[in-house]
Design an enzyme around this catalytic site. Sequence first.
Site, PDB file in Angstrom:
ATOM      1  N   GLU A  58      23.583  -5.265  -8.518  1.00 15.01           N
ATOM      2  CA  GLU A  58      23.655  -6.720  -8.530  1.00 15.01           C
ATOM      3  C   GLU A  58      24.412  -7.235  -7.312  1.00 15.01           C
ATOM      4  O   GLU A  58      23.992  -8.215  -6.675  1.00 15.01           O
ATOM      5  CB  GLU A  58      24.300  -7.239  -9.811  1.00 15.01           C
ATOM      6  CG  GLU A  58      24.228  -8.767  -9.909  1.00 15.01           C
ATOM      7  CD  GLU A  58      24.962  -9.327 -11.111  1.00 15.01           C
ATOM      8  OE1 GLU A  58      24.496 -10.343 -11.658  1.00 15.01           O
ATOM      9  OE2 GLU A  58      26.006  -8.765 -11.496  1.00 15.01           O
ATOM     10  N   TRP A  77      19.338 -10.758 -15.080  1.00 16.21           N
ATOM     11  CA  TRP A  77      19.017 -12.179 -14.992  1.00 16.21           C
ATOM     12  C   TRP A  77      17.650 -12.536 -15.582  1.00 16.21           C
ATOM     13  O   TRP A  77      17.201 -13.675 -15.459  1.00 16.21           O
ATOM     14  CB  TRP A  77      19.029 -12.604 -13.525  1.00 16.21           C
ATOM     15  CG  TRP A  77      20.379 -12.703 -12.905  1.00 16.21           C
ATOM     16  CD1 TRP A  77      21.139 -11.690 -12.399  1.00 16.21           C
ATOM     17  CD2 TRP A  77      21.134 -13.899 -12.685  1.00 16.21           C
ATOM     18  NE1 TRP A  77      22.308 -12.162 -11.881  1.00 16.21           N
ATOM     19  CE2 TRP A  77      22.331 -13.521 -12.044  1.00 16.21           C
ATOM     20  CE3 TRP A  77      20.910 -15.255 -12.963  1.00 16.21           C
ATOM     21  CZ2 TRP A  77      23.309 -14.453 -11.682  1.00 16.21           C
ATOM     22  CZ3 TRP A  77      21.877 -16.177 -12.605  1.00 16.21           C
ATOM     23  CH2 TRP A  77      23.065 -15.774 -11.977  1.00 16.21           C
ATOM     24  N   TYR A  91      23.821 -17.377  -6.352  1.00 20.40           N
ATOM     25  CA  TYR A  91      24.856 -16.731  -5.542  1.00 20.40           C
ATOM     26  C   TYR A  91      24.439 -16.281  -4.141  1.00 20.40           C
ATOM     27  O   TYR A  91      25.043 -16.682  -3.139  1.00 20.40           O
ATOM     28  CB  TYR A  91      25.402 -15.510  -6.286  1.00 20.40           C
ATOM     29  CG  TYR A  91      26.109 -15.820  -7.567  1.00 20.40           C
ATOM     30  CD1 TYR A  91      27.447 -16.207  -7.586  1.00 20.40           C
ATOM     31  CD2 TYR A  91      25.454 -15.707  -8.795  1.00 20.40           C
ATOM     32  CE1 TYR A  91      28.108 -16.489  -8.769  1.00 20.40           C
ATOM     33  CE2 TYR A  91      26.106 -15.987  -9.985  1.00 20.40           C
ATOM     34  CZ  TYR A  91      27.430 -16.371  -9.965  1.00 20.40           C
ATOM     35  OH  TYR A  91      28.081 -16.636 -11.143  1.00 20.40           O
ATOM     36  N   CYS A 156      29.583 -18.635 -12.021  1.00 23.93           N
ATOM     37  CA  CYS A 156      30.774 -18.401 -12.845  1.00 23.93           C
ATOM     38  C   CYS A 156      31.895 -17.860 -11.972  1.00 23.93           C
ATOM     39  O   CYS A 156      32.968 -18.441 -11.904  1.00 23.93           O
ATOM     40  CB  CYS A 156      30.457 -17.438 -13.979  1.00 23.93           C
ATOM     41  SG  CYS A 156      29.331 -18.111 -15.215  1.00 23.93           S
ATOM     42  N   ARG A 176      35.301 -19.590 -13.139  1.00 24.52           N
ATOM     43  CA  ARG A 176      35.480 -20.853 -13.872  1.00 24.52           C
ATOM     44  C   ARG A 176      35.213 -20.686 -15.357  1.00 24.52           C
ATOM     45  O   ARG A 176      35.825 -21.344 -16.197  1.00 24.52           O
ATOM     46  CB  ARG A 176      34.552 -21.941 -13.305  1.00 24.52           C
ATOM     47  CG  ARG A 176      33.101 -21.648 -13.513  1.00 24.52           C
ATOM     48  CD  ARG A 176      32.167 -22.836 -13.393  1.00 24.52           C
ATOM     49  NE  ARG A 176      30.815 -22.387 -13.704  1.00 24.52           N
ATOM     50  CZ  ARG A 176      30.282 -22.402 -14.906  1.00 24.52           C
ATOM     51  NH1 ARG A 176      30.968 -22.869 -15.947  1.00 24.52           N
ATOM     52  NH2 ARG A 176      29.064 -21.954 -15.114  1.00 24.52           N
ATOM     53  N   ASP A 179      32.518 -14.973 -19.921  1.00 31.81           N
ATOM     54  CA  ASP A 179      32.133 -14.263 -21.139  1.00 31.81           C
ATOM     55  C   ASP A 179      32.869 -12.928 -21.088  1.00 31.81           C
ATOM     56  O   ASP A 179      32.491 -12.008 -20.369  1.00 31.81           O
ATOM     57  CB  ASP A 179      30.616 -14.066 -21.126  1.00 31.81           C
ATOM     58  CG  ASP A 179      30.107 -13.135 -22.211  1.00 31.81           C
ATOM     59  OD1 ASP A 179      30.918 -12.579 -22.979  1.00 31.81           O
ATOM     60  OD2 ASP A 179      28.871 -12.942 -22.277  1.00 31.81           O
TER      61      ASP A 179
END
Length: 275
Positions: A58, A77, A91, A156, A176, A179
């Site tokens: 990733e 994703w 990103y 995130c 921010r 999970d």
Amino acid sequence: MKQYLELLRDVMENGTFKADRTGTGTKSVFGRQYRVDLAEGFPLLTTKKVHFKSVVNELLWFLSGSTNIKDLDARIWDEWALENGELGPVYGKQWTAWPTKDGGTINQVDYVVDLLKNNPTSRRILFHAWNVEYLPDESKTPHENAAAGKMALPPCHLLYQFQVLDNKLNLMCTVRSNDLFLGHPFNVAQAALWVHILCNQIDGLEVGELIMSIGDAHIYSNHFEQVETQLQRDPTPLPKLKIVRKPASIYDYKLEDFELVDYNPQAAIKGKVAI
């Protein structure tokens, strides 16, 4: 990673139950931070098995600038992508080709590498993905946003700030929304991977400290049982990360360049992602 287990326990014991966009519900706390000395080991969780190859793939996908899951060798994703694989300008796009008003782009990764090589005392060695123009419309689905040229999901892990002290490279990663059961193990490992890659690229730098700074730290209600299982386990020693070669460019790393040494995790704990 005792700090991670302490964070899980904090949320389970002190978190406030709140609704969320997925309809699942979470226990959440706000504003948490912990530190990891990367010289002591690579922060890949040992209280459950984390798929290291997906962590690496990733990050390399982000570095490639791709926003299409067909270029990603990991099924991370899939739920948010359009049928053609597109996710909108997530990103990788913002990291390597931030769009400018004159139609050009800015490569923030190149900016960080240049400063670390030529001005390592700078207090501006950072990159981020919070491009307000392309943030998704919260009233629309991820697919609708991606089809409209927006991000399917907002970033995130949105800010990476580096500092060099005594020739050691330190990183504060600001997240921010986190999970903690499914996302955080990837986030902390990828942040650590950033430090190792940059130290491999730039002569004279050694790995320093990783600081994870979290805004909304939450556990989804469908992960409570799994988290309780994990909290009953004791962490084992962290593995070591070995990078077997130094490519000419930060964009030339491959999966086989990364070797994880002495990773002895406990059994994997499955959990369904909240969509």
